[in-house]
Design a protein around this motif. Structure first.
Motif, PDB file in Angstrom:
ATOM      1  N   PHE A 253       8.590   2.363  -2.558  1.00  0.00           N
ATOM      2  CA  PHE A 253       9.373   1.215  -2.803  1.00  0.00           C
ATOM      3  C   PHE A 253       8.738  -0.033  -2.544  1.00  0.00           C
ATOM      4  O   PHE A 253       9.266  -1.161  -3.038  1.00  0.00           O
ATOM      5  CB  PHE A 253      10.700   1.357  -1.873  1.00  0.00           C
ATOM      6  N   ASP A 254       7.497  -0.124  -2.182  1.00  0.00           N
ATOM      7  CA  ASP A 254       6.628  -1.458  -2.178  1.00  0.00           C
ATOM      8  C   ASP A 254       6.310  -1.852  -3.499  1.00  0.00           C
ATOM      9  O   ASP A 254       6.246  -3.007  -3.596  1.00  0.00           O
ATOM     10  CB  ASP A 254       5.378  -1.103  -1.248  1.00  0.00           C
ATOM     11  N   HIS A 255       6.267  -0.930  -4.661  1.00  0.00           N
ATOM     12  CA  HIS A 255       5.766  -1.325  -5.742  1.00  0.00           C
ATOM     13  C   HIS A 255       7.134  -1.415  -6.577  1.00  0.00           C
ATOM     14  O   HIS A 255       7.963  -0.331  -6.520  1.00  0.00           O
ATOM     15  CB  HIS A 255       4.772  -0.132  -6.436  1.00  0.00           C
TER      16      HIS A 255
END
Length: 447
Positions: free
Chosen positions: A411-413
């Motif tokens: 979910f960081d990207h």
């Protein structure tokens, strides 16, 4: 008296084994008269009237219901009499009168009773032919036909056609005797009626079978089931008529019994001397029976005299039977040719019925194959649908896992989750195609 009766019975038994029963009928009647005279003192007590009056006086009216049932069973019916000239009249006759005139047992008359349903039967008796062919139920004698009166079309047609033929050929010489002409018409109308019913059934059932083969529906299946029941019943009726004709053709004795005109001519051709001898024998028997107790020597001499008289009668009877054997053989050949002609007709009708039954069986097999093929397609579709459901469940499982609230570097990207969905979708598609390849390799699905 017991010794005389035993000797007389033994001689009659020997004659019955040696000569036909029709030749010693008068001797049996003389024996009956002899027995009646010897038991004259007991007839008053043994008669049915005396017994019934005796029982009524003792027990009252307990047998009234049974007597009413017996009278109801011997009631008169309406019959149509047709003579040799084609003249017909309607009369009312009871069973006792018909049994006495035609010398028929009661079991033969049950075949003609409309209250009972019996298969087609043709019986040759001493003085008559009992015919039960479908709706035509009649008694054929040497000089008349006694037909069961009915409003059925076959009965009315038989009556009118027989009268017409007899009146038309009255002045012409016909090779067939009267009883064979009447029997021929009964066979003709029966075979024609059954053949017409078979053709009508064919015209009705073939379109229904073709329609059922193209489109399977509950209505068409119900119609075919009803027609099949009718076909089986009609086949049994035709089969019974065919078997009866075949049975008559295979038995010369039964065919000889049906030559009534020839038997009547032979019975009327007896010389008067034989009747005089039989009368003399009967009178001598009465004299012996009415005398006082007879010694054994006298009774044995009387028996020897009867044996000599019987031997002289037997020789003359044998001479008469030899002279009439040629005519009897010709009549049997005529009857056999007549039966063979209608046997071919009824056998052709039965063949049509069997062909129709085979067509129905083939249609049923085709329908079963067609339904089996449809069922196989449904199973294949269900298999594909199951495989697709499995693949969709895998994809939904991955989406559900990532939908949970937990920390992940994906979910960081911003586009990380999109790549997860693409990779999962491609993997599910490959898995689905691998299933298809496996099913085709195992020949579960068509190539």
């Amino acid at each position: 008296m017991a010794l005389e009766e035993s000797h007389f019975s033994i001689n009659l038994y020997v004659l019955m084994k040696t000569y036909p029963a029709t030749k010693i009928l008068d001797l049996q009647q003389n024996q009956g008269e002899l027995m009646e005279e010897s038991r004259g003192t007991f007839q008053a007590f043994d008669s049915p009237e005396a017994v019934s009056s005796h029982d009524t006086g003792r027990y009252g009216n307990r047998g009234t219901g049974i007597t009413g049932l017996k009278k109801r069973g011997h009631g008169s019916r309406s019959w149509i009499k047709i003579d040799e000239n084609g003249n017909s009249k309607t009369v009312r006759l009871d069973k006792a009168t018909i049994m006495r005139c035609c010398s028929l047992p009661a079991r033969d008359l049950r075949l003609l009773d409309p209250m009972f349903i019996y298969p087609s039967t043709i019986l040759g008796r001493e003085k008559a032919i009992v015919v039960n062919l479908e709706q035509i139920r009649c008694i054929i004698t040497a000089d008349e036909v006694i037909l069961m009166n009915s409003l059925d079309g076959c009965v009315v047609q038989y009556k009118s056609e027989l009268c017409n033929r007899l009146q038309t050929n009255k002045d012409k010489s016909d090779d067939l005797p009267f009883e064979l002409r009447a029997l021929e018409l009964a066979l003709e109308l029966t075979c024609t009626s059954l053949d017409a019913q078979v053709k009508e059934l064919e015209m009705e059932i073939y379109p229904v079978l073709d329609e059922l083969a193209s489109s399977i529906s509950t209505i068409n299946l119900e119609r075919v089931r009803r027609f099949k029941g009718h076909l089986l019943a009609l086949t049994q009726r035709v089969q019974k008529v065919r078997d009866e004709i075949e049975h008559l053709m295979d038995d010369d004795g039964d065919m000889a019994e049906m030559c009534l005109t020839e038997k009547k001519k032979r019975s009327e051709a007896y010389p008067l001397s034989e009747l005089c001898i039989q009368t003399h024998i009967s009178s001598s028997a009465r004299v012996v029976s009415k005398s006082a107790p007879v010694s054994p020597e006298r009774s044995s001499s009387g028996v020897q005299m009867l044996q000599r008289a019987f031997s002289s009668i037997g020789s003359s009877i044998k001479h008469g039977s030899l002279t009439g054997s040629s005519n009897n053989g010709e009549n049997i050949e005529q009857l056999e040719m007549l039966l063979e002609a209608y046997f071919v007709v009824i056998d052709n009708t039965l063949s049509n019925l069997l062909s129709l039954k085979e067509y129905i069986d083939d249609t049923e097999d085709f329908i079963n194959i067609k339904l089996g093929n449809i069922q196989n397609h449904l199973i294949q579709f269900e298999l594909l649908l199951t495989a697709a459901t499995l693949v969709a469940a895998i994809f939904a499982t991955v989406a559900g896992v990532f939908g949970m609230n937990f920390a992940s570097t994906v979910f960081d990207h911003p586009s990380g989750f999109h790549w997860v969905l693409v990779i999962t979708g491609v993997a599910c598609v490959l898995l689905y195609f691998s299933f298809l390849f496996y099913f085709r390799h195992k020949k579960v699905l068509p190539v």
